[in-house]
Design a protein around this motif. Structure first.
Motif, PDB file in Angstrom:
ATOM      1  N   VAL A 284      27.255  12.477  15.743  1.00 40.79           N
ATOM      2  CA  VAL A 284      28.474  12.867  15.012  1.00 40.79           C
ATOM      3  C   VAL A 284      29.696  12.477  15.841  1.00 40.79           C
ATOM      4  N   THR A 285      30.515  11.591  15.293  1.00 44.20           N
ATOM      5  CA  THR A 285      31.724  11.176  16.004  1.00 44.20           C
ATOM      6  C   THR A 285      32.893  11.194  15.014  1.00 44.20           C
ATOM      7  N   PRO A 286      33.539  12.342  14.882  1.00 42.12           N
ATOM      8  CA  PRO A 286      34.638  12.424  13.918  1.00 42.12           C
ATOM      9  C   PRO A 286      35.853  11.632  14.379  1.00 42.12           C
ATOM     10  N   SER A 287      36.694  11.261  13.429  1.00 40.81           N
ATOM     11  CA  SER A 287      37.984  10.698  13.817  1.00 40.81           C
ATOM     12  C   SER A 287      38.947  11.858  14.045  1.00 40.81           C
ATOM     13  N   VAL A 288      39.881  11.635  14.961  1.00 39.80           N
ATOM     14  CA  VAL A 288      40.722  12.731  15.457  1.00 39.80           C
ATOM     15  C   VAL A 288      42.200  12.337  15.388  1.00 39.80           C
ATOM     16  N   VAL A 289      43.024  13.279  14.956  1.00 44.60           N
ATOM     17  CA  VAL A 289      44.472  13.115  15.098  1.00 44.60           C
ATOM     18  C   VAL A 289      44.888  13.992  16.273  1.00 44.60           C
ATOM     19  N   ASP A 290      45.387  13.384  17.329  1.00 41.18           N
ATOM     20  CA  ASP A 290      45.915  14.173  18.438  1.00 41.18           C
ATOM     21  C   ASP A 290      47.415  14.304  18.186  1.00 41.18           C
ATOM     22  N   ALA A 291      47.792  15.436  17.600  1.00 42.82           N
ATOM     23  CA  ALA A 291      49.168  15.588  17.105  1.00 42.82           C
ATOM     24  C   ALA A 291      50.145  16.018  18.198  1.00 42.82           C
ATOM     25  N   THR A 292      49.658  16.192  19.413  1.00 41.64           N
ATOM     26  CA  THR A 292      50.528  16.489  20.564  1.00 41.64           C
ATOM     27  C   THR A 292      50.083  15.547  21.698  1.00 41.64           C
ATOM     28  N   ALA A 293      50.370  14.265  21.530  1.00 38.88           N
ATOM     29  CA  ALA A 293      49.722  13.256  22.373  1.00 38.88           C
ATOM     30  C   ALA A 293      50.076  13.365  23.851  1.00 38.88           C
ATOM     31  N   GLY A 294      51.338  13.705  24.179  1.00 38.86           N
ATOM     32  CA  GLY A 294      51.730  13.798  25.589  1.00 38.86           C
ATOM     33  C   GLY A 294      51.457  12.485  26.305  1.00 38.86           C
ATOM     34  N   LEU A 295      50.799  12.550  27.445  1.00 41.62           N
ATOM     35  CA  LEU A 295      50.518  11.317  28.194  1.00 41.62           C
ATOM     36  C   LEU A 295      49.169  10.713  27.799  1.00 41.62           C
TER      37      LEU A 295
ATOM     38  N   ALA B 200      38.651   8.984  22.735  1.00 42.09           N
ATOM     39  CA  ALA B 200      38.418   7.583  22.363  1.00 42.09           C
ATOM     40  C   ALA B 200      37.320   6.982  23.226  1.00 42.09           C
ATOM     41  N   SER B 201      37.243   7.406  24.490  1.00 40.92           N
ATOM     42  CA  SER B 201      36.206   6.830  25.363  1.00 40.92           C
ATOM     43  C   SER B 201      34.827   7.334  24.941  1.00 40.92           C
ATOM     44  N   LEU B 202      34.778   8.433  24.189  1.00 43.20           N
ATOM     45  CA  LEU B 202      33.494   8.929  23.676  1.00 43.20           C
ATOM     46  C   LEU B 202      33.195   8.358  22.282  1.00 43.20           C
ATOM     47  N   GLY B 203      34.049   7.453  21.831  1.00 44.91           N
ATOM     48  CA  GLY B 203      33.747   6.738  20.596  1.00 44.91           C
ATOM     49  C   GLY B 203      34.595   7.117  19.397  1.00 44.91           C
ATOM     50  N   ALA B 204      35.459   8.145  19.540  1.00 47.10           N
ATOM     51  CA  ALA B 204      36.249   8.578  18.383  1.00 47.10           C
ATOM     52  C   ALA B 204      37.447   7.655  18.165  1.00 47.10           C
ATOM     53  N   GLU B 205      37.758   7.431  16.883  1.00 45.36           N
ATOM     54  CA  GLU B 205      39.029   6.785  16.561  1.00 45.36           C
ATOM     55  C   GLU B 205      40.084   7.859  16.661  1.00 45.36           C
ATOM     56  N   VAL B 206      41.193   7.574  17.327  1.00 42.85           N
ATOM     57  CA  VAL B 206      42.190   8.620  17.565  1.00 42.85           C
ATOM     58  C   VAL B 206      43.590   8.136  17.188  1.00 42.85           C
ATOM     59  N   LEU B 207      44.258   8.936  16.353  1.00 43.89           N
ATOM     60  CA  LEU B 207      45.674   8.703  16.088  1.00 43.89           C
ATOM     61  C   LEU B 207      46.475   9.626  16.990  1.00 43.89           C
ATOM     62  N   LEU B 208      47.372   9.059  17.778  1.00 40.92           N
ATOM     63  CA  LEU B 208      48.203   9.862  18.683  1.00 40.92           C
ATOM     64  C   LEU B 208      49.587  10.027  18.068  1.00 40.92           C
ATOM     65  N   VAL B 209      50.048  11.258  17.944  1.00 45.47           N
ATOM     66  CA  VAL B 209      51.398  11.504  17.438  1.00 45.47           C
ATOM     67  C   VAL B 209      52.207  12.167  18.554  1.00 45.47           C
ATOM     68  N   GLU B 210      53.341  11.569  18.874  1.00 46.08           N
ATOM     69  CA  GLU B 210      54.193  12.120  19.945  1.00 46.08           C
ATOM     70  C   GLU B 210      55.647  12.058  19.493  1.00 46.08           C
ATOM     71  N   ARG B 211      56.362  13.172  19.649  1.00 46.06           N
ATOM     72  CA  ARG B 211      57.722  13.194  19.107  1.00 46.06           C
ATOM     73  C   ARG B 211      58.816  12.874  20.121  1.00 46.06           C
ATOM     74  N   VAL B 212      58.531  12.971  21.401  1.00 46.78           N
ATOM     75  CA  VAL B 212      59.578  12.682  22.402  1.00 46.78           C
ATOM     76  C   VAL B 212      59.584  11.179  22.681  1.00 46.78           C
ATOM     77  N   ALA B 213      60.745  10.554  22.412  1.00 41.59           N
ATOM     78  CA  ALA B 213      60.804   9.088  22.475  1.00 41.59           C
ATOM     79  C   ALA B 213      60.371   8.548  23.839  1.00 41.59           C
ATOM     80  N   ALA B 214      60.849   9.154  24.921  1.00 44.18           N
ATOM     81  CA  ALA B 214      60.537   8.604  26.247  1.00 44.18           C
ATOM     82  C   ALA B 214      59.040   8.707  26.541  1.00 44.18           C
ATOM     83  N   ILE B 215      58.404   9.785  26.060  1.00 42.00           N
ATOM     84  CA  ILE B 215      56.958   9.937  26.285  1.00 42.00           C
ATOM     85  C   ILE B 215      56.205   8.933  25.417  1.00 42.00           C
TER      86      ILE B 215
END
Ligand SMILES: C[S@@+](CC[C@H](N)C(=O)[O-])C[C@H]1O[C@@H](n2cnc3c(N)ncnc32)[C@H](O)[C@@H]1O
Length: 255
Positions: free
Chosen positions: A87-98, A106-121
């Motif tokens: 089982v390898t679900p796809s994941v939205v990381d809605a607080t991506a940070g660094l 992702a290294s365990l095989g999941a497709e990941v969408l990263l959402v980050e709101r701070v422009a510099a980060i």
């Protein structure tokens, strides 16, 4: 609700325009600067206040070490996100940070969408992903990661739909207002905290995530912290220093 630290860009007008940030010449008082250094983008302030510059390095250092020796699918984050045998679900990381948690998933095989709101980060993340994409050790993993700059508390459904990544699991790791001993907080952490703020709007983000996730929402918290205000978590996974609160809609084994 992001932090108050202002950021300027040194010597790269295209980068400044891309992220809506001022150039250093126009904002000489900004305490933090995004600049190119040793072929990577770094975010730096006065080292006496902020320590070493921040950068995102997926192919080196802690990220690579954790990928090699981190415990695979037995890790707390992997169990919380439901990565199991077959089982390898796809994941939205809605607080991506660094991007450290996203990279582990992702290294365990999941497709990941990263959402980050701070422009510099988000700028650091984009740079780290671009370098990982051409690194033989990290390219395959980076290919499973996509970045969106924006507030996941607004329009999350649209952002996710546009990405093409199914929101089976939404992972949240909002900043937690830290208790006393702030003098002991590492300087790099101080830099990050001044940029990101304390994420006091986390309840709104949890609500948005619960609306959009098809299977579960998982929230990383310091071990002793209360859950985010809102519905009570269905399960809790305890680790040594942190825990995961799980809000479950549907079993991940079901299709
Ligand atoms: C504690 S850090 C996450 C660290 C991350 N898990 C990692 O492994 O590097 C929280 C991050 O979430 C971002 N954030 C908080 N609320 C957000 C929101 N509503 N939308 C997008 N990003 C958000 C903050 O700007 C900050 O960068």
């Amino acid at each position: 609700m992001t932090g108050s630290a202002r950021v300027a860009v040194e010597d790269d007008a295209r980068l400044a325009a891309r992220w809506g940030l001022p150039m250093r010449v126009d904002a000489p008082d900004a305490p933090l600067v995004l600049r190119h250094e040793d072929e990577r983008l770094v975010l730096a302030g006065d080292p006496r206040d902020y320590g070493n510059p921040l950068a995102v390095d997926f192919a080196a250092g802690r990220a690579a070490h954790r990928r090699r020796f981190g415990g695979g699918r037995g890790q707390l984050i992997a169990r919380a996100c439901g990565l199991g045998k077959g089982v390898t679900p796809s994941v939205v990381d809605a607080t991506a940070g660094l991007g450290r948690d996203a990279f582990v998933l992702a290294s365990l095989g999941a497709e990941v969408l990263l959402v980050e709101r701070v422009a510099a980060i988000a700028a650091l993340l984009e740079d780290g992903l671009a370098r990982a994409a051409v690194d033989p050790d990290a390219a395959e993993i980076a290919a499973r990661m996509r970045l969106v700059h924006g507030d996941a508390g607004h329009d999350l459904a649209r952002r996710v739909a546009e990405s093409g990544i199914a929101p089976q699991v939404i992972h949240l790791d909002p900043m937690f207002p830290h208790r006393a001993k702030s003098a002991l907080v590492k300087k790099e952490m101080r830099l990050f905290r001044e940029l990101a703020g304390d994420d006091a709007d986390a309840p709104r983000l949890l609500e948005a995530a619960l609306d959009v996730a098809t299977h579960r929402v998982v929230v990383k918290r310091p071990r002793k912290a209360p859950p985010i205000d809102g519905p009570a978590p269905r399960h809790v996974l305890e680790g040594k220093t942190s825990r995961y609160d799980l809000y479950v809609h549907r079993s991940l084994t079901s299709s």
